[in-house]
Scaffold this active site. Structure first.
Site, PDB file in Angstrom:
ATOM      1  N   ASP A 145       0.814  -1.214   0.000  1.00  0.00           N
ATOM      2  CA  ASP A 145       0.000   0.000   0.000  1.00  0.00           C
ATOM      3  C   ASP A 145       0.849   1.267   0.000  1.00  0.00           C
ATOM      4  O   ASP A 145       0.569   2.205  -0.750  1.00  0.00           O
ATOM      5  CB  ASP A 145      -0.932  -0.005   1.215  1.00  0.00           C
ATOM      6  CG  ASP A 145      -1.721   1.280   1.326  1.00  0.00           C
ATOM      7  OD1 ASP A 145      -2.743   1.418   0.626  1.00  0.00           O
ATOM      8  OD2 ASP A 145      -1.307   2.160   2.105  1.00  0.00           O
ATOM      9  N   CYS A 173      -4.985   2.560  -0.624  1.00  0.00           N
ATOM     10  CA  CYS A 173      -4.915   1.893  -1.925  1.00  0.00           C
ATOM     11  C   CYS A 173      -5.327   0.431  -1.807  1.00  0.00           C
ATOM     12  O   CYS A 173      -6.025  -0.098  -2.685  1.00  0.00           O
ATOM     13  CB  CYS A 173      -3.503   2.015  -2.503  1.00  0.00           C
ATOM     14  SG  CYS A 173      -3.101   3.685  -3.072  1.00  0.00           S
ATOM     15  N   ASP A 174      -4.907  -0.231  -0.733  1.00  0.00           N
ATOM     16  CA  ASP A 174      -5.369  -1.600  -0.481  1.00  0.00           C
ATOM     17  C   ASP A 174      -6.894  -1.652  -0.413  1.00  0.00           C
ATOM     18  O   ASP A 174      -7.543  -2.496  -1.033  1.00  0.00           O
ATOM     19  CB  ASP A 174      -4.810  -2.106   0.848  1.00  0.00           C
ATOM     20  CG  ASP A 174      -3.510  -2.869   0.697  1.00  0.00           C
ATOM     21  OD1 ASP A 174      -3.300  -3.480  -0.361  1.00  0.00           O
ATOM     22  OD2 ASP A 174      -2.719  -2.859   1.649  1.00  0.00           O
ATOM     23  N   LEU A 175      -7.460  -0.748   0.375  1.00  0.00           N
ATOM     24  CA  LEU A 175      -8.897  -0.791   0.640  1.00  0.00           C
ATOM     25  C   LEU A 175      -9.713  -0.466  -0.597  1.00  0.00           C
ATOM     26  O   LEU A 175     -10.697  -1.152  -0.906  1.00  0.00           O
ATOM     27  CB  LEU A 175      -9.237   0.172   1.779  1.00  0.00           C
ATOM     28  CG  LEU A 175      -8.594  -0.155   3.130  1.00  0.00           C
ATOM     29  CD1 LEU A 175      -8.853   0.964   4.127  1.00  0.00           C
ATOM     30  CD2 LEU A 175      -9.101  -1.476   3.668  1.00  0.00           C
ATOM     31  N   GLY A 178      -9.720  -3.244  -3.053  1.00  0.00           N
ATOM     32  CA  GLY A 178     -10.699  -4.255  -2.676  1.00  0.00           C
ATOM     33  C   GLY A 178     -12.110  -3.856  -3.042  1.00  0.00           C
ATOM     34  O   GLY A 178     -12.910  -4.684  -3.505  1.00  0.00           O
TER      35      GLY A 178
END
Length: 406
Positions: A145, A173-175, A178
Site C-alpha cells: 500500500d 490503496c489496499d482498501l 478491494g
C-alpha cells in the site's frame, strides 16, 4: 442474525473462493460476504493468511483478522501439493467467483490461473488484485500500500506544506482496490447472467490510487498545474480545512455564498465578507495563505464545543476532529446500530465495524467473526463432493488441514 437474513441478502447463493492475504483481496471478500455471498477463504498450512500474525491478540487470535475476515469460512489447502491442487480445483468448480492477490503469475505457475480453471468452470469470474497490475514493466515487483500511495501521487499531496510526504493514515490503496474488485465482481456476475460466460478481472493498487485524483487531474490537464501538500485544506476551494480553537480543532467548509456569509457573521469577520477579493471560493483558495490565519485568529478565541454549536445553528458545515476512542463511542453511530457483535467459537462476541451499505430489501448479513484457521475445511470439501474417506486420506498426506492442526 435472523434465520432468513442470508437468504434475503443480495448475493445469497453466490460462492466465492478467496486466496487472499493481508488486505486487498480479504477486504473485497468481506464486502461480498457482507452482501450474503458464501466466501470460502483458502489458506496455506502453517500459519494461514499472514494477517493472522498481526496483533493485538486476544486468546491467541488476531484482533484485526477476526474483523477483516468476518462472515467467511476457512479452508486449509496446500496449493503446492498435487492432491491439494486437485482438491482446490474441485472446490473452484463449484464456485462463482475466485479472488486472489498473490504476486502476478503465482497462481498461473501453480497451474491455477484463470485459463487453467475456466476449463472446468467457464462461468467462473476470476479477480486478480495486485500492486501494479497483471502486466506492464512493474507487474512482477512487490507492491504494498505505501508504495502504491507513493507512486499514485497521494503522498505528494498529503501532509503539511513545509513537512515531509505523508501516507494516508489507513491503507487506502489496499482498501479501495478491494472495493473496486468487489464492484467489478458484481458487474461481471451480472454480465454472466446475460452471456453465461465468466471473465478475468485485473485490479491494481496503483490504478486504484490514481483514480482518486479528480481535482488534481482537473488542475493538471486543465491548467498544467501540479498540486502539492496543503495539510487539511482543499485543493480548489476555501475555507475548507481544520482551524484551531482555544481547546482543540474544528473542521469547517464555508464554500458557498450563503455559508461564507454565515461563517463571517458567526466569527465577527464582516470585513472579510465585504472584501471582494474573497467573494469567490476559488479566489479564497488562491488567497488562502492570508485568509486562513485571519479566520483562525477568530476561531482560536472560541472553545470547540461553543464554536460547533454556533456554526451548526448558522448552517455552516463543521465537525470536530475525533480520535478513534470517540469514533467507536459516537452516539450517532450507536443510534444507527452501526457496530455489532459477531460470535466467535473461541472469543465469544467480537465487536465489528458495520457495513455502510444499507439496503431496505436485501440487508447485509451479520453472521460470524473471522473463523479459526481450517475451521471449515472438512465441511466445505464435503459440499464440493468429497467423501469423508477421501478427506481423511488427503489430511493424512498433508494436502489439506483441519481445525486444530495448526
Amino acid at each position: 442474525m435472523e434465520p432468513n437474513e442470508s437468504e434475503r441478502a443480495s448475493m445469497a447463493g453466490v460462492r466465492v473462493v478467496e486466496v487472499g492475504v493481508f488486505m486487498a483481496a480479504p477486504f473485497a471478500g468481506m464486502q461480498l460476504a457482507d452482501l450474503g455471498a458464501d466466501v470460502i477463504k483458502v489458506e496455506p498450512p502453517g500459519h494461514g493468511d499472514p494477517s493472522r500474525q498481526i496483533g493485538p491478540f486476544v486468546a491467541g487470535e488476531s484482533a484485526p483478522f477476526v474483523r477483516l475476515n468476518r462472515n467467511k469460512r476457512s479452508v486449509v489447502i496446500d496449493l503446492k501439493h498435487p492432491d491439494g491442487k486437485d482438491a482446490f480445483r474441485r472446490l473452484v468448480s463449484t464456485a462463482d467467483v475466485l479472488l486472489e492477490n498473490l504476486r502476478p503469475g503465482a497462481m498461473r505457475r501453480l497451474g491455477l490461473g484463470y485459463d487453467d480453471l475456466r476449463v472446468d468452470n467457464p462461468r467462473l469470474v476470476y479477480a486478480s488484485l495486485s500492486g501494479w497490475g497483471q502486466d506492464g514493466p512493474r507487474a512482477g515487483l512487490p507492491g504494498l500500500d505505501v508504495m502504491a500511495q507513493a507512486r499514485a501521487g497521494l503522498m505528494s499531496i498529503t501532509g503539511e506544506p513545509d513537512g515531509p510526504p505523508a501516507k494516508i493514515g489507513v491503507p487506502m490503496c489496499d482498501l479501495v482496490c478491494g472495493l473496486y474488485a468487489a464492484l467489478a465482481v458484481t458487474a461481471a456476475l451480472r454480465a454472466r447472467d446475460a452471456t453465461g460466460e465468466g471473465q478475468h478481472i485485473d485490479v491494481s493498487l496503483l490504478e486504484s490510487g490514481v483514480s482518486f485524483a479528480i481535482w488534481e487531474a482537473g488542475r493538471y490537464f486543465g491548467a498544467g498545474e501540479v498540486g502539492g501538500r496543503l495539510g487539511s485544506a482543499h485543493q480548489s476551494t476555501a475555507p475548507y480545512q481544520a482551524f484551531r480553537t482555544s481547546d482543540g480543532w474544528v473542521t469547517l467548509g464555508a464554500v458557498t455564498p450563503k455559508t461564507w456569509a454565515a461563517l463571517c457573521d458567526v466569527l465577527g469577520l464582516e470585513e472579510l465578507h465585504a472584501d471582494q477579493r474573497y467573494a469567490d471560493a476559488y479566489d479564497r483558495q488562491r488567497l488562502r495563505a492570508e485568509l486562513a490565519p485571519a479566520i483562525e485568529a477568530a476561531t482560536s478565541t472560541w472553545t470547540t464545543e461553543r464554536l460547533l454549536d454556533a456554526l451548526d445553528e448558522a448552517g455552516v458545515p463543521c465537525a470536530p476532529i475525533a480520535d478513534y476512542a470517540e469514533v467507536f463511542a459516537d452516539d450517532h453511530l450507536h443510534e444507527r446500530e452501526f457496530f455489532w457483535d459477531a460470535p466467535h467459537p473461541r472469543l465469544g462476541p467480537v465487536r465489528q465495524i458495520g457495513s455502510p451499505m444499507r439496503m431496505s430489501g436485501t440487508p447485509v448479513v451479520r453472521h460470524r467473526a473471522g473463523p479459526p484457521l481450517g475451521a471449515d475445511t472438512r465441511a466445505v470439501l464435503a459440499e464440493a463432493g468429497m467423501s469423508d474417506r477421501a478427506f481423511d486420506e488427503l489430511r493424512a498426506s498433508g494436502a489439506v488441514h483441519d481445525v486444530g492442526e495448526e
